[in-house]
Design a protein around this motif. Structure first.
Motif, mmCIF file in Angstrom:
data_model
loop_
_atom_site.group_PDB
_atom_site.id
_atom_site.type_symbol
_atom_site.label_atom_id
_atom_site.label_comp_id
_atom_site.label_asym_id
_atom_site.label_seq_id
_atom_site.Cartn_x
_atom_site.Cartn_y
_atom_site.Cartn_z
ATOM 1 N N THR A 1 -56.806 27.269 -38.086
ATOM 2 C CA THR A 1 -57.458 26.936 -39.364
ATOM 3 C C THR A 1 -56.701 27.520 -40.560
ATOM 4 N N TYR B 1 -52.356 13.665 -47.796
ATOM 5 C CA TYR B 1 -52.682 14.830 -46.989
ATOM 6 C C TYR B 1 -52.311 14.524 -45.551
ATOM 7 N N PRO C 1 -54.252 17.859 -38.762
ATOM 8 C CA PRO C 1 -55.563 17.638 -38.140
ATOM 9 C C PRO C 1 -56.689 18.056 -39.080
ATOM 10 N N PRO C 2 -57.921 17.614 -38.811
ATOM 11 C CA PRO C 2 -59.053 17.906 -39.707
ATOM 12 C C PRO C 2 -59.250 19.395 -39.998
ATOM 13 N N HIS C 3 -58.982 20.240 -39.001
ATOM 14 C CA HIS C 3 -59.186 21.673 -39.208
ATOM 15 C C HIS C 3 -58.000 22.334 -39.911
ATOM 16 N N ARG D 1 -55.911 20.568 -42.611
ATOM 17 C CA ARG D 1 -55.424 19.600 -43.592
ATOM 18 C C ARG D 1 -54.486 20.281 -44.589
#
Length: 234
Positions: free
Chosen positions: A110, A186, A189-191, A193
């Motif tokens: 993250t 952007y 991955p979603p976690h 970005r």
């Protein structure tokens, strides 16, 4: 263990400090997420507390001895600009501390290795570790060699905490201008970005910025724009 030793040796070279007690340095670069669920692993939160105090005394002493014409109130304000999260983060980034921090995989995924708060806290812990292992004199040498430019910028009123506000102030001092921040793209991955932003002043592109949030990307674009404007004025 061999990998830990190699990593710590490399970090010592970056810091310019060879520790007698390697464990204190290992603790300084251990984030709480790494120690979760294992009570035998020490992490750096207690060292952060001490490091803040060591940094405060080193900077306070330097300002007191070298700016004898400044009143107490002004010295206090300058010290607050120097001894802050942004400054600690800047020093940590310059030294490349992020890659040496021991943290959980989740924290790393993250963006933990580039997170301002984690890098700043680790820098405080490292200062404390130097103080414990080498004493106040070596801690002072380390602080002054790494915070000298920040001190100079603070005394010249060149430290900026909010680049977007500063850009607006400078750009609009001669009248109204249109400032626009555009998200270009952007990725990741979603976690994790990563955002890419540009800032335009009166439709002229002045700066690009990236970050792991839109806010961070816009601040970095504004910072880039200010640097470019300063170069044009020289």
């Amino acid at each position: 263990m061999k990998r830990d030793t190699y990593v710590l040796d490399d970090l010592e070279l970056k810091l310019g400090v060879i520790f007698s007690d390697k464990d204190i340095l290992k603790t300084a670069v251990t984030h709480s997420s790494y120690a979760n669920g294992n009570k035998n692993i020490k992490f750096n939160e207690r060292l952060e507390f001490l490091g803040d105090a060591v940094l405060q005394i080193c900077i306070s002493e330097y300002l007191f001895l070298n700016y004898t014409n400044k009143a107490e109130g002004e010295l206090t304000r300058k010290r607050a600009l120097i001894v802050c999260e942004n400054s600690l983060y800047e020093v940590a980034k310059n030294l490349g501390v992020g890659k040496y921090i021991r943290m959980s995989k989740g924290e790393e995924l993250t963006g933990g290795r580039e997170r301002v708060s984690i890098l700043a806290d680790c820098m405080e812990a490292i200062i404390a570790a130097i103080y414990i292992d080498k004493g106040i004199e070596q801690a002072r040498v380390f602080v002054m060699s790494n915070f000298k430019n920040i001190i100079e910028k603070a005394m010249l009123n060149k430290i900026i905490l909010d680049y977007k506000t500063k850009l607006q102030e400078i750009a609009q001092k001669n009248g109204y201008v249109d400032i626009e921040y555009n998200l270009l793209k952007y990725d990741g991955p979603p976690h994790r970005r990563k955002f890419y932003t540009q800032v335009l002043v009166n439709e002229k592109m002045l700066g690009n910025g990236t970050g792991y949030s839109k806010k961070e990307a816009e601040q970095n674009a504004a910072r880039c724009a200010l640097d470019n404007m300063e170069e044009e004025d020289e």
